[in-house]
Design a protein around this motif. Structure first.
Motif, mmCIF file in Angstrom:
data_model
loop_
_atom_site.group_PDB
_atom_site.id
_atom_site.type_symbol
_atom_site.label_atom_id
_atom_site.label_comp_id
_atom_site.label_asym_id
_atom_site.label_seq_id
_atom_site.Cartn_x
_atom_site.Cartn_y
_atom_site.Cartn_z
ATOM 1 N N GLY A 20 4.118 -3.815 -13.913
ATOM 2 C CA GLY A 20 3.446 -4.823 -13.101
ATOM 3 C C GLY A 20 4.276 -6.032 -12.726
ATOM 4 N N SER A 21 5.587 -5.843 -12.500
ATOM 5 C CA SER A 21 6.371 -7.029 -12.114
ATOM 6 C C SER A 21 6.059 -7.447 -10.673
ATOM 7 N N ASN A 22 5.819 -6.488 -9.786
ATOM 8 C CA ASN A 22 5.403 -6.881 -8.424
ATOM 9 C C ASN A 22 4.027 -7.540 -8.459
ATOM 10 N N MET A 23 3.157 -7.005 -9.294
ATOM 11 C CA MET A 23 1.845 -7.635 -9.484
ATOM 12 C C MET A 23 2.005 -9.098 -9.889
ATOM 13 N N GLU A 24 2.920 -9.355 -10.819
ATOM 14 C CA GLU A 24 3.120 -10.741 -11.258
ATOM 15 C C GLU A 24 3.630 -11.624 -10.119
ATOM 16 N N ALA A 96 1.016 -1.350 -6.318
ATOM 17 C CA ALA A 96 2.241 -1.913 -6.895
ATOM 18 C C ALA A 96 2.627 -1.049 -8.098
ATOM 19 N N GLY A 97 3.380 0.004 -7.810
ATOM 20 C CA GLY A 97 3.734 0.936 -8.870
ATOM 21 C C GLY A 97 2.532 1.752 -9.311
ATOM 22 N N PHE A 98 1.656 2.074 -8.375
ATOM 23 C CA PHE A 98 0.459 2.871 -8.672
ATOM 24 C C PHE A 98 0.840 4.339 -8.482
ATOM 25 N N ILE A 117 4.460 -0.942 -1.829
ATOM 26 C CA ILE A 117 5.881 -1.308 -1.826
ATOM 27 C C ILE A 117 6.684 -0.133 -2.348
ATOM 28 N N HIS A 118 7.774 0.149 -1.627
ATOM 29 C CA HIS A 118 8.607 1.304 -1.978
ATOM 30 C C HIS A 118 10.047 0.822 -2.176
ATOM 31 N N PRO A 119 10.702 1.259 -3.244
ATOM 32 C CA PRO A 119 12.041 0.743 -3.539
ATOM 33 C C PRO A 119 13.154 1.463 -2.783
ATOM 34 N N VAL A 179 17.273 -4.716 -6.292
ATOM 35 C CA VAL A 179 16.210 -4.344 -5.336
ATOM 36 C C VAL A 179 14.885 -4.970 -5.786
ATOM 37 N N LEU A 180 14.662 -4.960 -7.100
ATOM 38 C CA LEU A 180 13.396 -5.495 -7.611
ATOM 39 C C LEU A 180 13.252 -6.984 -7.277
ATOM 40 N N GLU A 181 14.385 -7.699 -7.381
ATOM 41 C CA GLU A 181 14.361 -9.124 -7.007
ATOM 42 C C GLU A 181 13.891 -9.291 -5.562
ATOM 43 N N ALA A 182 14.415 -8.414 -4.713
ATOM 44 C CA ALA A 182 14.024 -8.455 -3.292
ATOM 45 C C ALA A 182 12.554 -8.076 -3.133
ATOM 46 N N GLU A 183 12.105 -7.086 -3.902
ATOM 47 C CA GLU A 183 10.697 -6.674 -3.828
ATOM 48 C C GLU A 183 9.779 -7.853 -4.132
ATOM 49 N N HIS A 184 10.173 -8.620 -5.155
ATOM 50 C CA HIS A 184 9.310 -9.731 -5.583
ATOM 51 C C HIS A 184 9.209 -10.816 -4.518
HETATM 52 C C1 GRF Z 1 8.629 -0.852 -7.983
HETATM 53 O O1 GRF Z 1 9.993 -0.548 -7.890
HETATM 54 C C2 GRF Z 1 7.919 -0.449 -6.722
HETATM 55 O O2 GRF Z 1 8.709 -0.565 -5.578
HETATM 56 C C3 GRF Z 1 7.583 0.996 -6.987
HETATM 57 O O3 GRF Z 1 7.258 1.051 -8.345
HETATM 58 C C4 GRF Z 1 7.921 -0.004 -9.036
HETATM 59 C C5 GRF Z 1 6.870 -0.772 -9.754
HETATM 60 O O4 GRF Z 1 7.410 -1.757 -10.576
HETATM 61 N N1 GRF Z 1 6.521 1.435 -6.116
HETATM 62 P P1 GRF Z 1 6.476 -2.905 -11.162
HETATM 63 O O5 GRF Z 1 5.373 -2.192 -11.945
HETATM 64 O O6 GRF Z 1 5.939 -3.674 -10.017
HETATM 65 O O7 GRF Z 1 7.363 -3.706 -12.064
#
Ligand code: GRF
Length: 223
Positions: A20-24, A96-98, A117-119, A179-184
């Motif tokens: 859940g890092s994108n969730m946060e 978000a990572g579902f 969101i897709h990495p 990439v995760l930094e960019a996702e956030h």
């Molecule tokens: C992220 O990389 C997102 O792009 C993908 O699953 C991952 C979820 O990570 N769909 P988190 O649970 O948000 O940390």
């Protein structure tokens, strides 16, 4: 936003299966007064998802809809999901990572109102293990995509993308971290545009009203 004027914020559910890092990142953005959406619910299909604890710690309502309780019957699982979303009067859904596939009929109920969101820089590297596959393919630029959800997995009109330069010594983990930094950063921005009602889909492409085109070129390696 002018003080004293009640502006109704879109009610958002975030669907997770894991950390859940994108969730946060979405919760943090929505904590700002001027943000046009509020996170009304975090829902997980996995009872042990670490993100559930993080959401609860942030004071967000959490729910679990565990497919194993429905004999892994997708229709019953999705009905339970929909019931929860309606109970919380949800306007928009963020995946978000579902890690569950959703049926065309469920997706249809959220047409234009569900993001993922897709990495990777879609349409490249749909599916899993995107970072290892990007490295194996030798791409120099990788990234992340926020898109509207349609029945085909990792398809759907693209709302926002972020590019990340691949480095010589990258491993899947080091690349994933950048990439995760960019996702956030892009997920909260994309949700904001949708919640503000600025997103129109024209010929399968998202137009975002009132946003100037981005400029800048990314060269890898530097030239
Ligand atoms: C992220 O990389 C997102 O792009 C993908 O699953 C991952 C979820 O990570 N769909 P988190 O649970 O948000 O940390």
């Amino acid at each position: 936003m002018a003080k004293g004027i009640a502006v109704s914020k879109k009610r958002v559910a975030i669907l997770i299966s894991g950390r859940g890092s994108n969730m946060e990142a979405l919760i943090a953005a929505a904590a700002q007064e001027s943000y046009p959406a509020q996170i009304a619910l975090v829902l997980s299909n996995r009872p042990g998802a670490p993100g559930l604890r993080r959401a609860a710690a942030a004071g967000i309502a959490t729910e679990i809809v565990d497919p194993t309780l429905y004999g892994n019957d997708r229709e019953r699982f999705e009905r339970a999901l929909q019931t929860k979303l309606e109970a919380y009067r949800i306007d928009l859904v963020c995946l978000a990572g579902f890690m569950r596939l959703l049926s065309p009929s469920f997706v249809g109920q959220w047409h234009g109102r569900m993001l993922n969101i897709h990495p990777a820089l879609l349409p490249a590297f749909k599916g899993l293990d995107t970072h290892a596959r990007a490295l194996a393919a030798g791409v120099k630029i990788h990234g992340a995509t926020v898109h509207m959800v349609v029945p085909e997995v990792d398809c759907g009109p693209i709302l926002a993308q972020a590019a990340v330069a691949v480095r010589e010594g990258d491993t899947a983990d080091t690349l994933a971290a950048r990439v995760l930094e960019a996702e956030h950063r892009i997920y909260p921005a994309a949700l904001k545009f949708l919640a503000e009602g600025r997103v129109r889909v024209v010929d399968g492409r998202c137009r975002i009203d009132g946003r100037a085109d981005a400029d800048g070129l990314l060269f890898v390696p530097n030239i």
